[in-house]
Write a protein that holds these residues in place. Sequence first.
Motif, PDB file in Angstrom:
ATOM      1  N   LEU A   8       0.856  -1.197   0.000  1.00 46.94           N
ATOM      2  CA  LEU A   8       0.000   0.000   0.000  1.00 46.94           C
ATOM      3  C   LEU A   8       0.888   1.244   0.000  1.00 46.94           C
ATOM      4  CD1 LEU A   8      -2.698  -0.999   2.655  1.00 46.94           C
ATOM      5  CD2 LEU A   8      -2.946  -0.971   0.176  1.00 46.94           C
ATOM      6  N   GLU A   9       0.613   2.130  -0.940  1.00 45.71           N
ATOM      7  CA  GLU A   9       1.390   3.368  -0.985  1.00 45.71           C
ATOM      8  C   GLU A   9       0.834   4.379   0.043  1.00 45.71           C
ATOM      9  OE1 GLU A   9       1.264   4.813  -4.916  1.00 45.71           O
ATOM     10  OE2 GLU A   9       2.390   3.113  -5.782  1.00 45.71           O
ATOM     11  N   ALA A  10       1.598   5.421   0.275  1.00 47.73           N
ATOM     12  CA  ALA A  10       1.145   6.490   1.190  1.00 47.73           C
ATOM     13  C   ALA A  10      -0.065   7.199   0.611  1.00 47.73           C
ATOM     14  CB  ALA A  10       2.277   7.486   1.440  1.00 47.73           C
ATOM     15  N   GLU A  11      -0.936   7.636   1.501  1.00 50.29           N
ATOM     16  CA  GLU A  11      -2.162   8.346   1.147  1.00 50.29           C
ATOM     17  C   GLU A  11      -3.098   7.470   0.319  1.00 50.29           C
ATOM     18  OE1 GLU A  11      -2.968  11.191   2.403  1.00 50.29           O
ATOM     19  OE2 GLU A  11      -1.026  11.498   3.365  1.00 50.29           O
ATOM     20  N   THR A  12      -3.085   6.187   0.608  1.00 46.89           N
ATOM     21  CA  THR A  12      -3.985   5.257  -0.071  1.00 46.89           C
ATOM     22  C   THR A  12      -5.180   4.990   0.830  1.00 46.89           C
ATOM     23  OG1 THR A  12      -2.154   4.241  -1.248  1.00 46.89           O
ATOM     24  CG2 THR A  12      -4.202   2.969  -1.092  1.00 46.89           C
ATOM     25  N   LEU A  13      -6.386   5.022   0.245  1.00 46.28           N
ATOM     26  CA  LEU A  13      -7.585   4.720   1.009  1.00 46.28           C
ATOM     27  C   LEU A  13      -7.646   3.216   1.277  1.00 46.28           C
ATOM     28  CD1 LEU A  13     -10.303   5.622   2.225  1.00 46.28           C
ATOM     29  CD2 LEU A  13     -11.313   5.215  -0.031  1.00 46.28           C
ATOM     30  N   VAL A  14      -7.729   2.855   2.534  1.00 45.58           N
ATOM     31  CA  VAL A  14      -7.823   1.444   2.922  1.00 45.58           C
ATOM     32  C   VAL A  14      -9.267   1.005   2.924  1.00 45.58           C
ATOM     33  CG1 VAL A  14      -7.324  -0.219   4.751  1.00 45.58           C
ATOM     34  CG2 VAL A  14      -5.709   1.628   4.260  1.00 45.58           C
ATOM     35  N   GLY A  15     -10.155   1.849   3.403  1.00 45.17           N
ATOM     36  CA  GLY A  15     -11.564   1.502   3.468  1.00 45.17           C
ATOM     37  C   GLY A  15     -12.301   2.465   4.386  1.00 45.17           C
ATOM     38  N   ARG A  16     -13.595   2.223   4.571  1.00 45.03           N
ATOM     39  CA  ARG A  16     -14.411   3.081   5.425  1.00 45.03           C
ATOM     40  C   ARG A  16     -14.982   2.280   6.576  1.00 45.03           C
ATOM     41  NH1 ARG A  16     -19.075   5.725   2.629  1.00 45.03           N
ATOM     42  NH2 ARG A  16     -19.374   6.659   4.696  1.00 45.03           N
ATOM     43  N   PHE A  69     -25.059  22.169  -5.190  1.00 47.49           N
ATOM     44  CA  PHE A  69     -24.910  21.110  -4.188  1.00 47.49           C
ATOM     45  C   PHE A  69     -23.519  20.487  -4.357  1.00 47.49           C
ATOM     46  CE2 PHE A  69     -29.400  21.469  -5.069  1.00 47.49           C
ATOM     47  CZ  PHE A  69     -29.989  21.395  -3.821  1.00 47.49           C
ATOM     48  N   GLN A  70     -22.924  20.122  -3.237  1.00 48.96           N
ATOM     49  CA  GLN A  70     -21.662  19.388  -3.248  1.00 48.96           C
ATOM     50  C   GLN A  70     -21.882  18.072  -2.505  1.00 48.96           C
ATOM     51  OE1 GLN A  70     -18.454  21.772  -1.713  1.00 48.96           O
ATOM     52  NE2 GLN A  70     -17.858  22.419  -3.781  1.00 48.96           N
ATOM     53  N   ILE A  71     -21.784  16.971  -3.280  1.00 51.25           N
ATOM     54  CA  ILE A  71     -21.981  15.655  -2.682  1.00 51.25           C
ATOM     55  C   ILE A  71     -20.672  14.874  -2.742  1.00 51.25           C
ATOM     56  CG2 ILE A  71     -24.429  15.643  -3.300  1.00 51.25           C
ATOM     57  CD1 ILE A  71     -23.725  13.767  -5.606  1.00 51.25           C
ATOM     58  N   ILE A  72     -20.537  13.878  -1.876  1.00 48.77           N
ATOM     59  CA  ILE A  72     -19.346  13.027  -1.830  1.00 48.77           C
ATOM     60  C   ILE A  72     -19.731  11.650  -2.348  1.00 48.77           C
ATOM     61  CG2 ILE A  72     -17.561  12.046  -0.362  1.00 48.77           C
ATOM     62  CD1 ILE A  72     -17.991  14.330   1.570  1.00 48.77           C
ATOM     63  N   VAL A 130     -10.204   7.334  -3.790  1.00 49.33           N
ATOM     64  CA  VAL A 130     -10.448   8.394  -2.783  1.00 49.33           C
ATOM     65  C   VAL A 130     -11.856   8.938  -3.001  1.00 49.33           C
ATOM     66  CG1 VAL A 130      -9.690  10.639  -1.954  1.00 49.33           C
ATOM     67  CG2 VAL A 130      -7.995   8.967  -2.696  1.00 49.33           C
ATOM     68  N   PRO A 131     -12.616   9.232  -1.952  1.00 46.40           N
ATOM     69  CA  PRO A 131     -13.968   9.780  -2.126  1.00 46.40           C
ATOM     70  C   PRO A 131     -13.951  10.992  -3.040  1.00 46.40           C
ATOM     71  CG  PRO A 131     -13.630   9.203   0.153  1.00 46.40           C
ATOM     72  CD  PRO A 131     -12.309   9.025  -0.511  1.00 46.40           C
ATOM     73  N   LEU A 132     -14.935  11.104  -3.905  1.00 44.42           N
ATOM     74  CA  LEU A 132     -15.020  12.157  -4.909  1.00 44.42           C
ATOM     75  C   LEU A 132     -16.021  13.212  -4.470  1.00 44.42           C
ATOM     76  CD1 LEU A 132     -14.542  13.294  -7.804  1.00 44.42           C
ATOM     77  CD2 LEU A 132     -16.446  11.840  -8.530  1.00 44.42           C
ATOM     78  N   VAL A 133     -15.541  14.491  -4.479  1.00 47.07           N
ATOM     79  CA  VAL A 133     -16.434  15.623  -4.202  1.00 47.07           C
ATOM     80  C   VAL A 133     -16.987  16.091  -5.534  1.00 47.07           C
ATOM     81  CG1 VAL A 133     -16.644  17.940  -3.251  1.00 47.07           C
ATOM     82  CG2 VAL A 133     -15.123  16.273  -2.160  1.00 47.07           C
ATOM     83  N   HIS A 134     -18.285  15.964  -5.704  1.00 43.12           N
ATOM     84  CA  HIS A 134     -18.917  16.265  -6.976  1.00 43.12           C
ATOM     85  C   HIS A 134     -19.917  17.414  -6.784  1.00 43.12           C
ATOM     86  CE1 HIS A 134     -20.353  15.702 -10.999  1.00 43.12           C
ATOM     87  NE2 HIS A 134     -21.605  15.524 -10.569  1.00 43.12           N
TER      88      HIS A 134
END
Length: 827
Positions: free
Chosen positions: A33-41, A200-203, A216-220
């Motif tokens: 796993l690289e740095a700044e990698t999302l592992v999960g929620r 609106f800004q959704i994730i 990574v979660p997307l801000v749309h």
Amino acid sequence: MAPAAPRLVLGLLVLSLCCEACKKVIFHVPSQLEAETLVGRVDLKECLQSAEFISSSDGNFKVLEDGSVYTTTAVSLSAEEKTFTILLKDSQVQKKIHVSLVEEEKKPQPQKTRHARDTVLKRTKRRWGPIPSVMIENSLGPFPLQIQQVQSDTAQNYTIYYSASGPGIDQDPKGLFYIERETGNIFATRAVDREQYPSFQIICFATTPDGYSPEVPLVHTIRIEDDNDNAPYFTQDVFQFSVPENSKPGVVVGRVTAEDRDEPYTLHTTLKYRIVSQTPPVTPAFSLHGDTGVIAVLLPQLDRELVPSYTLLVEVRDMAGQPFGLCTTGTAVIRIEDTNDNAPSFRQLQYETRVEENRVNVEVLRVSVVDLDEPGSPGSGAVYEIIRGNDDQSFEITTDRNTNEGILCVVKGLDYESAKQRVLVIAVNNEAPYALAPHSQQVSQSTSTVTVHVMDVDEGPVFKPCLLRIDVKECEDIGTSIGRYVAEDPETGNSEGISYRIPPGQCNWISIDERSGEVRTIKVLDRDVGEMRRGQCNITVLAVDRNGKTGTGTIQVYIHPGNKNYPRIVETDFTMCRDRKPICLTAQDGDESPYSTPFVYRITDRNMASMWKITRHNDNSVYLAPRDDVPYGVYDIPISVTDNGGKVGESQVRVNFCDCTAPSDCSGTTRYLSGGNVTLGIWAILAMILGSLLLLLILITICGCCGAGAMQRHVTDDCANHNLIISNTEAPGEEVMDHNIIPLQNTCDQGGYGVKTGDQQTFEMAKGRGHTLESVKGGGHQTLGSVKEGGGQPMMETCRYSYSEWHNFTHPRLGEESVRGHTLIKN
């Protein structure tokens, strides 16, 4: 201590419950796993609803507020799984979530066929970050309306499920949008108002079925596109403006403003203004700028007297004024301000009125004017003035603010005998200066003539003058006439039958004759007494004629300082030593100028004037000095002092001219004999010699008696010093009858006195016409046997002195007289 134990047990129980662990979470991740990698929620709210503090036990991982777990550094998994703990805390509870990372096994080949379509696609652009979505407000549908699709490129390797959160999904307004789990399509469920929700800004999240998040979660952003659904509106219901009349074209009156809730900087909010109508419907008086809404003067002549105000119906329209734009109307009221372009004018050009003579502060007439300017404004406020016929200022005209009328009053009594009528010319102006209207002519000032008839009445006596000043000197005798104050009948011009009196309660040192009006003093005027100290008194005098009519006048009496005091020399006793330093004589006078200084000094005795001289020092003092041939002695010098008013004061100055270096040296010794040409005769010198011998014989006899004890008394120190103790009881003894010797005794029965000091008694002076027991004037010589001199009285021969006292007096002087005898005899 007993109650504390249950609380301790309860606290431990609560702590154990608060620290309980939540459900364990397992993530399947690649081995590297690289740095700044999302592992999960991790669903944090399932474990603790409101966590105030979130931390990780392993520094290689960080946990965000939404439960996303990221690597902080590059992580490599070994054969064993990697575990760490997420700690959640709030104000009361603390919980833990155990997280395990397990290396993901490679999927079998058949499962790859599931994603065969994705693998075959050649993607040139990542779909996980699309451009912002756009949705038109007030859309008519049909709903649900697809507005965007998000896809992750990791779907080539994993089975991806999509989800989203934020405003419009799980926050207000909830349920407005949703995302399909398998496709990533975003749908809107209903129409949206842009003015309420402009964007609106959704994730958006992309996860695998086991919870791994390869993206990574997307801000749309979903932007709501504006629709021209709002008409512009004016910021005020009614706009109020004002502008002076006769303003030039182009003068700005004011500005109307409007707003539009649609999207700024678009045609939906580009506004245009115009005037729809004007009331009254006369020639258009104003213009309206279409872009700015500024109202300006258009008509060159705005006359308030014709049209006091205008009402404009204005319109504002969006879409840059296009006919299909939305519009709204408003009202602007423009009030025309008054300027003084109309001059006032009198309603009547002539007036007549009557007034009794001697009436004061009475209204005699009211005049009115016509002015077309705005009532109550400075342009219509009248200002009246009397421009002719009021040289004596007997009349005054003011303005009644309520009615704008001019009120003419008499402020000084009129005299029928002097003028039976008065003709006045009254002019009127405005409070504000006159402003000439365009294309109009200058108007002249309006005037009116008023004739005032003076009515005759029976008047009381009149004093002429009404105020009489009388100046009187101080110290005038009682009954001195200081003036005359009379009144006369204004009808007849004479003073017959008029009586005078002074009302009580005024100065009680002046009286007036009841018939003649003559003013006299009834007290000696003295500026040092009572109310006369002020030097002035105002006296009201009443004059009554035969009919009982009364007139009043005033006398001002001024008391001027007089010459009532004699100048006196302040200090008259001096001692002068051999240095002949002049004596400064200073006089005082209680009077004021010009009856005081400068003073004139003069020695009144011719004999003393030949021995002493006076030299001027200043206005009130002189120097007194002896002439060259004056011998030592005590001199009584009569000096007169004359003040500036001629009043003479006499003073006697005594000078002890002593052979000394300082005046204190003469204080304890007998002074030299006084008088002019002081001498001793031959008999006086012989008497002094014989007296000394006789005194010596007596002293020897007394000492013998003291030594033998014949007197049967103790010998004191005075005996050894050849001094006798003098008592108040004198024993019988031998008297000296020689008329050239003055007998000595304890006391002088006729004018002499003795002063006893310690054990000695000396004699200073014998009162009587300036003589002393030591100094008796006689024929220019000083003798001890003479008692009668020029102008003097005989000194009583009954004054007796003891021989010891005589010895004490003469012995110290025998040596001096012997040495100076030839000089005294010569003189």
